[in-house]
Structures are given as structure tokens and as C-alpha cells.
Design an enzyme around this catalytic site. Structure first.
Site, PDB file in Angstrom:
ATOM      1  N   ARG A  84     -24.203   6.791  12.974  1.00  0.00           N
ATOM      2  CA  ARG A  84     -23.755   6.815  11.575  1.00  0.00           C
ATOM      3  C   ARG A  84     -22.251   6.549  11.530  1.00  0.00           C
ATOM      4  O   ARG A  84     -21.545   6.812  12.499  1.00  0.00           O
ATOM      5  CB  ARG A  84     -24.003   8.181  10.952  1.00  0.00           C
ATOM      6  CG  ARG A  84     -25.439   8.633  10.934  1.00  0.00           C
ATOM      7  CD  ARG A  84     -26.193   8.041   9.755  1.00  0.00           C
ATOM      8  NE  ARG A  84     -27.519   8.644   9.685  1.00  0.00           N
ATOM      9  CZ  ARG A  84     -27.807   9.724   8.967  1.00  0.00           C
ATOM     10  NH1 ARG A  84     -26.872  10.318   8.250  1.00  0.00           N
ATOM     11  NH2 ARG A  84     -29.026  10.205   8.948  1.00  0.00           N
ATOM     12  N   GLY A 118       0.854  -1.199   0.000  1.00  0.00           N
ATOM     13  CA  GLY A 118       0.000   0.000   0.000  1.00  0.00           C
ATOM     14  C   GLY A 118       0.884   1.241   0.000  1.00  0.00           C
ATOM     15  O   GLY A 118       1.865   1.291   0.737  1.00  0.00           O
ATOM     16  N   GLU A 126     -10.189  -1.033  11.183  1.00  0.00           N
ATOM     17  CA  GLU A 126     -10.915  -1.937  10.266  1.00  0.00           C
ATOM     18  C   GLU A 126     -10.792  -3.403  10.680  1.00  0.00           C
ATOM     19  O   GLU A 126     -11.652  -4.219  10.391  1.00  0.00           O
ATOM     20  CB  GLU A 126     -10.400  -1.762   8.841  1.00  0.00           C
ATOM     21  CG  GLU A 126      -8.915  -2.094   8.731  1.00  0.00           C
ATOM     22  CD  GLU A 126      -8.305  -1.869   7.364  1.00  0.00           C
ATOM     23  OE1 GLU A 126      -9.045  -1.661   6.394  1.00  0.00           O
ATOM     24  OE2 GLU A 126      -7.067  -1.923   7.286  1.00  0.00           O
ATOM     25  N   GLN A 155      -6.608   8.425   4.174  1.00  0.00           N
ATOM     26  CA  GLN A 155      -5.498   8.367   5.146  1.00  0.00           C
ATOM     27  C   GLN A 155      -4.143   8.123   4.498  1.00  0.00           C
ATOM     28  O   GLN A 155      -3.099   8.339   5.105  1.00  0.00           O
ATOM     29  CB  GLN A 155      -5.732   7.225   6.148  1.00  0.00           C
ATOM     30  CG  GLN A 155      -6.934   7.413   7.024  1.00  0.00           C
ATOM     31  CD  GLN A 155      -7.422   6.083   7.574  1.00  0.00           C
ATOM     32  OE1 GLN A 155      -7.072   5.699   8.683  1.00  0.00           O
ATOM     33  NE2 GLN A 155      -8.221   5.356   6.807  1.00  0.00           N
ATOM     34  N   GLU A 183       5.464  -5.083   5.779  1.00  0.00           N
ATOM     35  CA  GLU A 183       5.752  -6.468   6.171  1.00  0.00           C
ATOM     36  C   GLU A 183       5.866  -7.429   4.982  1.00  0.00           C
ATOM     37  O   GLU A 183       6.750  -8.285   4.957  1.00  0.00           O
ATOM     38  CB  GLU A 183       4.682  -6.993   7.153  1.00  0.00           C
ATOM     39  CG  GLU A 183       3.275  -6.770   6.650  1.00  0.00           C
ATOM     40  CD  GLU A 183       2.230  -7.731   7.225  1.00  0.00           C
ATOM     41  OE1 GLU A 183       1.066  -7.343   7.257  1.00  0.00           O
ATOM     42  OE2 GLU A 183       2.558  -8.868   7.601  1.00  0.00           O
ATOM     43  N   ILE A 208       1.505   3.137   6.754  1.00  0.00           N
ATOM     44  CA  ILE A 208       0.720   4.034   7.609  1.00  0.00           C
ATOM     45  C   ILE A 208       0.297   3.295   8.873  1.00  0.00           C
ATOM     46  O   ILE A 208      -0.019   3.909   9.866  1.00  0.00           O
ATOM     47  CB  ILE A 208      -0.518   4.605   6.882  1.00  0.00           C
ATOM     48  CG1 ILE A 208      -1.507   3.505   6.496  1.00  0.00           C
ATOM     49  CG2 ILE A 208      -0.124   5.444   5.689  1.00  0.00           C
ATOM     50  CD1 ILE A 208      -2.920   4.044   6.218  1.00  0.00           C
ATOM     51  N   ASP A 209       0.289   1.949   8.831  1.00  0.00           N
ATOM     52  CA  ASP A 209      -0.193   1.174   9.984  1.00  0.00           C
ATOM     53  C   ASP A 209       0.796   1.168  11.164  1.00  0.00           C
ATOM     54  O   ASP A 209       0.425   0.803  12.273  1.00  0.00           O
ATOM     55  CB  ASP A 209      -0.456  -0.283   9.573  1.00  0.00           C
ATOM     56  CG  ASP A 209      -1.626  -0.407   8.610  1.00  0.00           C
ATOM     57  OD1 ASP A 209      -2.320   0.607   8.387  1.00  0.00           O
ATOM     58  OD2 ASP A 209      -1.844  -1.507   8.084  1.00  0.00           O
TER      59      ASP A 209
END
Ligand code: F6P
Length: 341
Positions: A265, A10, A221, A273, A103, A126-127
Site C-alpha cells: 500500500r 511552493g 515523487e 510536508q 530555483e 523544502i526540496d
């Protein structure tokens, strides 16, 4: 020496800053020439290249994404993938590779190094879930984007007396949710490392309404309910065996509405992001990683990646960094829990 550079997995803000730093130091100081490989491991696999000289990296520092392109191609999942990479590197005259990835991409780099390919790694995601480094670049930008979203959602949630759920990225690790949730004053933070109890979440929501505030719940998520599995977008898997996550925010909204009777909502931040210009911190970190990666090539530190320890950049073995993911420590999560409800 001719050095290949690739970005895989990503994308994340700061990739271009790394590429720029590598070239800006490697050409004048070490006299290297660079070759860009396109679209992650697909580049060396299919000999997809682009020129990477000083003019090619001008103006890249603040630019999001990656000029090299990216993909989740896994050469180990392809028959003769490794042999094709070796042959292409040889015929292109590439002596070493700088691999910028998370990773999966660095996992491939680790295995190729064990097979004798000259590889230096640079950690990105980003994680922020790569071991061996205090932070990966891209994370700070993602946290700032999520925090700004939470700040904005507070005012509209108050106006409408609604519970608002913010779904952020984080497949296995809840770093973005934890940092943005704490910075944004979330009412609850739900992360993949600690299963949540939906009844407890509803109690937090109700107590926040009783105080005349509107609750904001930040959820990764990959977060899972106590008695269930992670929520999937589709059952499809990528080349590294990862399923596509998505939908936990909607699940929470449905449950909160039916259990508390309050309107709920969801906002899914998704790729917002990962896009756009990096923060100053990410530009600083990415630039330093690039500078040290090219030094590592010069010193022949094959099989190592750059890492941030405190304010120092050090080299750590790729095998150590890719052995297991860096997940959120329960003690850190407990700090945030003080503000729940
Ligand atoms: O780069 C990691 C990550 O941001 C994960 O948090 C997320 O699950 C995944 O990428 C999504 O990737 P893609 O855009 O390939 O679906």
C-alpha cells in the site's frame, strides 16, 4: 529607502520567520520602510501590495505558510512583464526587492538583476536543491514530518505483514527521501538522481519479509524506473515548464504486489510536508537569512543571496546559485544503501 518583499514558488515553513526578521531589523536599525508584494511575482506585476511594518509581523515566528501569499507566476513568460514590474516599482517608490524563493523565483530575480533591478535573494525550498547553500529552510521541517510518518507506518506495516511505500516530495532531488529514509530506517530509498531496478526493489522487499519484518520503501515523487519515465499526475505544465508529478508510489505498490504476491500500500505525504509550524532549526535559519538579507540591502549587495556555509551566513551571487540544482551525491546515497533489503 523603501524595500519590497515577496515570497514565490511552493510555500515552506519558515517564510514568515524571514519576513519578520527583515522588518524587525530593517525598520529600527536602517530606518527602512517595507512594502509586501502579494503572491510571488504577481505582486510587482500587478501592483498587489500590503503594508509590512512592525505590527504586521508580530507573532509570525512559528507560523507556517506566508502572510504575503505565493504563486508560480513567471514575468518572463508574459508579454511586457518586465516593463510592468519596472513601472510598478517606480510608481510605488520601491528602491529594492528582497525575493524569497527557490530555483524558479530566484531565477527570475537573477535575470531582473541583470536588467538593472536592485535585488537580494533568500533561498527557500523544502526540496533543499538550491546550489550555493548547505541547507534551505523548510527542508528540516519536511524531513521531520516524513520521518514521523515512517515511524508510524512501521508499526502498522508489521501488524499486517504489508509492504508500505511512502511517497515524499522531491521533483529533481532526493534530499527529503534520503534524510527521512535514513532517519526512519527505510528498507529502500528511491530518488530521482539514480534510476531504480524494480526487480532489485522486489528482492529487498522479499528479504525483509524473510527476516520477519515489514518493508518500508521511501520514494521521491520524481524517482524513475530503470526502463521508464517519471510518473505524471497530468501532462499540464506550470509557468516555469514543470509537469505535475505524482503516482510513483502507486506504481511501486502495483509492481510489488504482482511480482512478490505480498500486499503493498502507498501513503502519499504531499503538502503535509510543506504545511504547519517550522522546526527550531528552520526558525533559526530563516531568521538569520532575514537578518543578513537586510544587511545585504544596506551594503548594496545586489544580485546576491544569503547562504549557509557550515554555521556561517555568507552572500553568494544569484547567478551561481541558480545555474544548476544541488542533487544528491552518489557517495551519500551509497551510505544509505548499507541498510537496504
Ligand atoms: O516546492 C517544491 C515542491 O515541493 C516540489 O517538491 C513539488 O513537486 C512541488 O513543490 C509541488 O508544488 P505544487 O504545490 O505547486 O503542486
Amino acid at each position: 529607502m523603501r524595500v519590497g518583499v515577496l515570497t514565490g514558488g511552493g510555500d515552506c515553513p519558515g517564510l514568515n520567520a524571514v519576513i519578520r526578521a527583515i522588518v524587525r531589523k530593517g525598520v529600527p536599525l536602517y530606518g527602512y520602510s517595507f512594502l509586501g508584494f502579494r503572491d510571488g511575482w504577481r505582486g510587482p506585476l500587478e501592483a498587489l501590495t500590503m503594508p509590512l511594518d512592525i505590527p504586521a509581523v508580530r507573532g509570525l515566528l512559528p507560523r507556517g505558510g506566508t502572510i504575503l501569499g505565493s504563486s508560480r507566476t513567471n514575468p518572463f513568460a508574459i508579454d511586457d512583464g518586465v516593463e510592468r514590474i519596472r513601472t510598478n516599482l517606480q510608481s510605488l517608490g520601491v528602491d529594492a526587492l528582497i525575493v524569497i524563493g527557490g530555483e524558479d523565483t530566484l531565477g527570475v530575480a537573477t535575470r531582473l538583476h541583470e536588467l538593472g533591478v536592485n535585488v537580494v535573494g533568500v533561498p527557500k525550498t523544502i526540496d533543499n536543491d538550491l546550489s550555493g547553500t548547505d541547507y534551505t529552510f523548510g527542508f528540516d521541517t519536511a524531513v521531520n514530518i516524513a520521518t514521523e510518518a515512517i515511524d508510524r507506518l512501521h508499526t502498522t506495516a508489521e501488524s499486517h505483514h504489508r509492504a508500505l511505500i511512502v511517497e515524499v516530495m522531491g521533483r529533481h532531488a532526493g534530499w527529503i527521501a534520503l534524510h527521512a529514509g535514513m532517519a526512519g530506517g527505510a528498507n529502500a530509498i528511491l530518488i530521482p538522481e539514480i534510476r531504480f531496478d524494480i526487480e532489485q526493489v522486489c528482492r529487498w522487499v522479499e528479504s525483509r519479509f524473510r527476516l520477519d519484518y515489514a518493508p518500508i520503501i521511501v520514494v521521491s515523487e520524481g524517482a524513475k524506473p530503470k526502463d521508464g519515465d517519471e510518473v505524471l499526475m497530468t501532462g499540464e505544465k506550470d509557468a516555469f515548464g514543470h509537469v505535475r508529478l505524482g503516482g510513483i508510489g502507486d506504481y511501486l505498490a502495483r509492481e510489488i504486489e504482482s511480482r512478490t504476491g505480498k500486499e503493498a500500500r502507498t501513503t502519499v505525504l504531499g503538502h503535509v510536508q510543506r504545511g504547519g509550524t517550522p522546526t527550531a532549526f528552520d526558525r533559526w535559519l530563516a531568521t538569520r537569512f532575514g537578518l543578513h538579507a537586510v544587511d545585504a540591502v544596506h551594503e548594496g549587495k545586489w544580485g546576491h543571496m544569503t547562504a549557509l556555509r557550515g554555521t556561517d551566513i555568507v552572500m553568494v551571487p544569484l547567478s551561481e546559485a541558480t545555474k544548476e540544482l544541488k542533487v544528491v551525491d552518489p557517495a551519500l546515497y551509497a551510505e544509505a544503501e548499507v541498510f537496504f533489503g
